[in-house]
Design a protein around this motif. Structure first.
Motif, mmCIF file in Angstrom:
data_model
loop_
_atom_site.group_PDB
_atom_site.id
_atom_site.type_symbol
_atom_site.label_atom_id
_atom_site.label_comp_id
_atom_site.label_asym_id
_atom_site.label_seq_id
_atom_site.Cartn_x
_atom_site.Cartn_y
_atom_site.Cartn_z
ATOM 1 N N TYR A 113 0.643 -1.261 -0.248
ATOM 2 C CA TYR A 113 0.079 0.214 0.212
ATOM 3 C C TYR A 113 0.621 1.191 -0.068
ATOM 4 C CZ TYR A 113 -3.383 3.195 1.406
ATOM 5 O OH TYR A 113 -4.262 4.129 1.462
ATOM 6 N N GLY A 130 -0.794 4.128 0.096
ATOM 7 C CA GLY A 130 -1.367 5.745 -0.210
ATOM 8 C C GLY A 130 -0.251 5.867 1.541
ATOM 9 N N PRO A 131 -0.947 7.204 1.907
ATOM 10 C CA PRO A 131 -1.109 7.698 3.808
ATOM 11 C C PRO A 131 -1.683 6.054 4.365
ATOM 12 C CG PRO A 131 -2.250 9.158 2.673
ATOM 13 C CD PRO A 131 -2.682 8.195 1.665
ATOM 14 N N THR A 157 -2.907 5.767 7.526
ATOM 15 C CA THR A 157 -3.778 7.004 7.740
ATOM 16 C C THR A 157 -5.536 6.013 7.690
ATOM 17 O OG1 THR A 157 -4.257 8.903 6.719
ATOM 18 C CG2 THR A 157 -3.266 8.378 8.977
ATOM 19 N N ARG A 158 -5.007 6.167 6.412
ATOM 20 C CA ARG A 158 -6.438 5.658 5.144
ATOM 21 C C ARG A 158 -6.310 4.723 4.499
ATOM 22 N NH1 ARG A 158 -6.614 10.456 0.472
ATOM 23 N NH2 ARG A 158 -6.452 11.973 2.027
ATOM 24 N N PHE A 159 -5.446 3.847 5.483
ATOM 25 C CA PHE A 159 -5.325 2.234 4.319
ATOM 26 C C PHE A 159 -6.635 1.191 5.200
ATOM 27 C CE2 PHE A 159 -4.318 -2.352 5.454
ATOM 28 C CZ PHE A 159 -4.141 -2.883 3.862
ATOM 29 N N LEU A 172 -9.402 2.218 6.640
ATOM 30 C CA LEU A 172 -11.209 2.609 5.818
ATOM 31 C C LEU A 172 -11.111 1.788 4.336
ATOM 32 C CD1 LEU A 172 -13.334 3.835 5.229
ATOM 33 C CD2 LEU A 172 -12.543 5.650 4.566
ATOM 34 N N ALA A 173 -9.418 1.816 3.637
ATOM 35 C CA ALA A 173 -9.444 1.091 2.456
ATOM 36 C C ALA A 173 -9.856 -0.368 2.659
ATOM 37 C CB ALA A 173 -8.513 1.504 1.543
ATOM 38 N N LYS A 200 -11.104 -1.778 4.955
ATOM 39 C CA LYS A 200 -12.645 -2.204 5.503
ATOM 40 C C LYS A 200 -13.640 -2.634 3.999
ATOM 41 C CE LYS A 200 -15.784 -0.690 8.420
ATOM 42 N NZ LYS A 200 -16.532 0.100 9.835
ATOM 43 N N THR A 201 -13.237 -1.687 3.078
ATOM 44 C CA THR A 201 -14.540 -1.288 2.134
ATOM 45 C C THR A 201 -14.644 -2.442 1.163
ATOM 46 O OG1 THR A 201 -14.072 0.963 2.565
ATOM 47 C CG2 THR A 201 -14.891 -0.055 0.338
#
Length: 124
Positions: free
Chosen positions: A100, A102-103, A105-107, A109-110, A112-113
């Protein structure tokens, strides 16, 4: 992330990702899985030795593996194949199959989605 699946390969549950490179047992203990699956026969790979799960038996150092252990390990492997298939289906999503970028802090959420999609597909 910890993955739980049925013996038919259907995804049951996915835990939140644990930050950093961690051992399977660390992620297991940090997840809600020990409480959620208490009292059930759980099957894991050799990373879960000592957790109370059914795991394969390791080869004794400097010795041959006993014939009974070979049969036992094959049986465990056949049962674990369904979980491995569930993991493979999640890794069809490139975000879970590669590093991964990206930031961080966003992983969660990604992740989980993406892991919610198989549940949505089943209508759960």
């Amino acid at each position: 992330m910890q993955i739980a699946a049925t013996l038919s390969g259907d995804l049951l549950a996915v835990s939140a990702p644990v930050p950093g490179p961690r051992h399977d047992m660390h992620a297991w203990r940090r997840s809600h899985f020990p409480e959620a699956f208490a009292g059930r026969e759980d099957i894991g790979d050799l990373g879960y030795v000592g957790s109370g799960m059914l795991t394969a038996r390791r080869k004794p150092p400097g010795q041959e593996r006993p014939a009974g252990d070979q049969v036992y390990n094959q049986s465990i492997g056949r049962l674990r194949a369904a979980v491995e298939r569930a993991i493979t289906h999640l890794k069809y999503w490139k975000i879970l199959a590669t590093r991964y970028r990206g930031p961080l802090t966003r992983f969660p959420l990604a992740a989980k989605t993406v892991t919610a999609l198989p549940f949505y597909k089943k209508g759960w």
